[in-house]
Design a protein around this motif. Structure first.
Motif, mmCIF file in Angstrom:
data_model
loop_
_atom_site.group_PDB
_atom_site.id
_atom_site.type_symbol
_atom_site.label_atom_id
_atom_site.label_comp_id
_atom_site.label_asym_id
_atom_site.label_seq_id
_atom_site.Cartn_x
_atom_site.Cartn_y
_atom_site.Cartn_z
ATOM 1 N N LYS A 206 11.224 -12.799 2.803
ATOM 2 C CA LYS A 206 12.638 -13.200 2.794
ATOM 3 C C LYS A 206 13.531 -12.151 2.696
ATOM 4 O O LYS A 206 14.819 -12.095 2.873
ATOM 5 N N THR A 207 12.996 -10.970 2.153
ATOM 6 C CA THR A 207 13.894 -9.549 1.881
ATOM 7 C C THR A 207 13.654 -8.732 3.068
ATOM 8 O O THR A 207 14.195 -7.582 2.929
ATOM 9 N N MET A 208 12.581 -8.827 3.990
ATOM 10 C CA MET A 208 12.286 -7.953 4.961
ATOM 11 C C MET A 208 13.357 -7.954 6.124
ATOM 12 O O MET A 208 13.752 -9.025 6.423
ATOM 13 N N GLN A 209 13.848 -6.868 6.733
ATOM 14 C CA GLN A 209 14.526 -6.657 7.917
ATOM 15 C C GLN A 209 13.848 -5.791 8.875
ATOM 16 O O GLN A 209 12.962 -4.786 8.504
ATOM 17 N N ALA A 210 14.148 -6.211 10.201
ATOM 18 C CA ALA A 210 13.198 -5.374 11.313
ATOM 19 C C ALA A 210 14.038 -3.794 11.206
ATOM 20 O O ALA A 210 15.219 -3.691 10.978
ATOM 21 N N ALA A 211 13.099 -3.081 11.509
ATOM 22 C CA ALA A 211 13.173 -1.536 11.546
ATOM 23 C C ALA A 211 13.437 -1.025 12.767
ATOM 24 O O ALA A 211 12.730 -1.548 13.673
ATOM 25 N N ALA A 212 14.107 -0.004 13.198
ATOM 26 C CA ALA A 212 14.211 0.502 14.491
ATOM 27 C C ALA A 212 12.828 1.145 14.861
ATOM 28 O O ALA A 212 12.579 1.313 16.039
ATOM 29 N N ALA A 213 12.471 1.811 13.825
ATOM 30 C CA ALA A 213 11.285 2.492 14.135
ATOM 31 C C ALA A 213 10.184 2.432 12.908
ATOM 32 O O ALA A 213 10.625 2.081 11.802
ATOM 33 N N PRO A 214 8.981 2.639 13.184
ATOM 34 C CA PRO A 214 7.885 2.639 12.159
ATOM 35 C C PRO A 214 8.289 3.563 10.881
ATOM 36 O O PRO A 214 8.680 4.771 11.102
ATOM 37 N N ASP A 215 8.231 3.129 9.605
ATOM 38 C CA ASP A 215 8.750 3.978 8.717
ATOM 39 C C ASP A 215 7.205 4.494 8.074
ATOM 40 O O ASP A 215 6.735 3.816 7.348
ATOM 41 N N ASP A 216 7.020 5.452 8.326
ATOM 42 C CA ASP A 216 5.527 6.225 7.772
ATOM 43 C C ASP A 216 5.466 6.557 6.600
ATOM 44 O O ASP A 216 4.464 6.514 5.765
ATOM 45 N N ASP A 217 6.754 6.912 5.864
ATOM 46 C CA ASP A 217 6.797 7.148 4.545
ATOM 47 C C ASP A 217 6.441 6.059 3.474
ATOM 48 O O ASP A 217 5.617 6.020 2.651
ATOM 49 N N ALA A 218 6.967 4.553 3.895
ATOM 50 C CA ALA A 218 6.822 3.300 3.220
ATOM 51 C C ALA A 218 5.108 3.117 3.652
ATOM 52 O O ALA A 218 4.898 2.606 2.700
ATOM 53 N N PHE A 219 4.715 3.547 4.707
ATOM 54 C CA PHE A 219 3.425 3.052 4.801
ATOM 55 C C PHE A 219 2.590 3.938 4.019
ATOM 56 O O PHE A 219 1.733 3.237 3.504
ATOM 57 N N ALA A 220 2.820 5.380 3.804
ATOM 58 C CA ALA A 220 1.882 5.964 3.222
ATOM 59 C C ALA A 220 2.002 5.751 1.803
ATOM 60 O O ALA A 220 1.307 5.742 0.869
ATOM 61 N N ARG A 221 3.247 5.192 1.361
ATOM 62 C CA ARG A 221 3.457 4.699 -0.128
ATOM 63 C C ARG A 221 2.412 3.427 -0.441
ATOM 64 O O ARG A 221 1.759 3.540 -1.534
ATOM 65 N N GLY A 222 2.254 2.532 0.471
ATOM 66 C CA GLY A 222 1.541 1.546 0.426
ATOM 67 C C GLY A 222 0.151 2.034 0.121
ATOM 68 O O GLY A 222 -0.585 1.424 -0.596
ATOM 69 N N LEU A 223 -0.382 2.931 1.256
ATOM 70 C CA LEU A 223 -1.535 3.482 1.002
ATOM 71 C C LEU A 223 -2.105 3.957 -0.246
ATOM 72 O O LEU A 223 -3.179 4.036 -0.744
ATOM 73 N N GLU A 224 -1.193 5.116 -0.857
ATOM 74 C CA GLU A 224 -1.255 5.322 -2.170
ATOM 75 C C GLU A 224 -1.625 4.507 -3.202
ATOM 76 O O GLU A 224 -2.373 4.391 -4.138
ATOM 77 N N VAL A 225 -0.858 3.425 -3.201
ATOM 78 C CA VAL A 225 -0.727 2.330 -4.069
ATOM 79 C C VAL A 225 -2.120 1.553 -4.158
ATOM 80 O O VAL A 225 -2.898 1.475 -5.228
ATOM 81 N N ALA A 226 -2.703 1.299 -2.960
ATOM 82 C CA ALA A 226 -4.090 0.734 -2.653
ATOM 83 C C ALA A 226 -5.030 1.713 -3.223
ATOM 84 O O ALA A 226 -5.926 1.016 -3.559
ATOM 85 N N ARG A 227 -5.056 2.908 -3.331
ATOM 86 C CA ARG A 227 -6.077 3.769 -3.805
ATOM 87 C C ARG A 227 -5.586 4.433 -5.112
ATOM 88 O O ARG A 227 -6.244 5.595 -5.519
ATOM 89 N N GLY A 228 -4.727 4.044 -5.809
ATOM 90 C CA GLY A 228 -3.908 4.717 -6.853
ATOM 91 C C GLY A 228 -4.854 4.396 -8.206
ATOM 92 O O GLY A 228 -5.813 3.869 -8.289
#
Length: 349
Positions: A206-228
């Motif tokens: 519900k709060t997501m909006q389409a991005a013009a390009a992949p956000d690699d910083d946000a993706f990397a943040r998700g990766l870090e949480v998964a292995r934090g």
């Protein structure tokens, strides 16, 4: 054994079909297994072309035949007798004809021997590659990916006993361990489908909006949480942070989908790493095969988790279908062209 009336000269090639749930890809292949032409149609097994108005299908496979003719009928007409080979969900219980699962470990020759034949009213039959079944307390199956794996293996020059880990990211990601030209075992992660469901059918979207390009910083943040350090809380806890980081302003609406993607892929790769540690040393050869941007994301995740350097394979399904066709005798490998007696360097000074 393939009926003799369906064998055609090697130069005629092959029509190879990657026939899934939502789409049909067709490859017209030349005498050496090269892809001459590719076509893509929306005729997956759950979306076949309808019959003409007020005309009922007279045969169970009529809708599949319409899809085949719409996709590559001109190829069939131009070269009558051209062999047809398909992999994927077309061989499922909901497909044109069910191709039974073969048990793992499975070799190329076993797959070639296990082809299911679908007779057609006009022209050669369709041969369907069987899927694979991995028995156990929690059974696992694949249908279509086995052909991709064979295509990947055909492009590798490795010692016979060298283990290869092949990743097939997608709706249902597969991780396949192969050795000695055989598929030995595999794991399935529903990462892609879960991402789509969370984004499209839960409050997270519900709060997501389409991005013009992949956000690699946000993706990397998700990766870090998964292995934090608090990864023990698990995925079901962490996916809610997609919403809370957005509510607190720490994650922009256009970054939330990439963050969620990083979380899910991060948990998948972390789980894979644990399995590898428990069973055997991680293979030194690691290959990704799939949609380019998705493979790029997985490559980042693999590097983050310390996996070996990886390569990305292309045209694996077409190559795998060609390998199966050769092993089954549907096509004949052409003899190497004879060398000319007057080649460069053969003339005396």
């Amino acid at each position: 054994m393939v009926p003799a009336r369906y064998l055609v000269p090697a130069e005629a090639g092959l029509i190879a079909l990657d026939w899934g749930t939502s789409a049909l890809r067709a490859f017209r292949m030349g005498a050496h297994g090269e892809v001459l032409e590719t076509r893509h149609r929306p005729w997956g097994i759950m979306n076949l072309p309808p019959a003409t108005a007020n005309v009922a299908d007279g045969e169970p496979g009529a809708a599949f035949e319409r899809a085949l003719q719409d996709t590559c009928g001109d190829w069939l007409a131009a070269t009558p007798g051209l062999p047809l080979l398909a992999c994927g969900m077309v061989g499922s219980a909901q497909g044109w004809r069910e191709a039974k699962y073969l048990p793992t470990p499975t070799s190329l020759d076993a797959l070639a021997r296990g082809l299911t034949l679908v007779e057609r009213r006009d022209g050669p039959p369709l041969h369907i590659v069987p899927g694979l079944l991995q028995q156990g307390a929690l059974p696992n199956v694949m249908r279509g990916e086995e052909t991709q794996v064979l295509g990947v293996l055909a492009g590798l020059a490795l010692p016979a006993d060298a283990p290869v880990l092949i990743g097939l990211p997608g709706t249902h990601s597969k991780w396949v361990l192969a050795r000695r030209g055989r598929i030995e075992q595999f794991h399935t992660f529903m990462t892609g489908e879960v991402f789509a469901a969370l984004r499209g059918h839960t409050i997270l979207g519900k709060t997501m909006q389409a991005a013009a390009a992949p956000d690699d910083d946000a993706f990397a943040r998700g990766l870090e949480v998964a292995r934090g350090s608090d990864a023990a809380l698990g995925l079901l806890s962490h996916i809610f942070s997609t919403r809370t980081l957005g509510l607190t302003g720490a994650l922009a609406p256009t970054a939330q989908a990439d963050y969620l993607s990083g979380l899910l892929i991060g948990y998948e790769i972390a789980s894979l790493a644990r399995v590898q540690d428990q069973t055997q040393a991680t293979p030194q050869t690691l290959v990704l095969c799939g949609e380019p941007d998705l493979c790029r994301r997985y490559a980042i995740a693999l590097q983050t988790c310390g996996f070996a350097a990886r390569t990305i394979a292309t045209q694996a399904t077409a190559t795998g279908l060609w390998q199966i066709a050769l092993a089954a005798g549907l096509v004949v490998a052409p003899a190497p062209a004879p060398s000319h007696p007057f080649t460069a360097g053969s003339l005396a000074a």
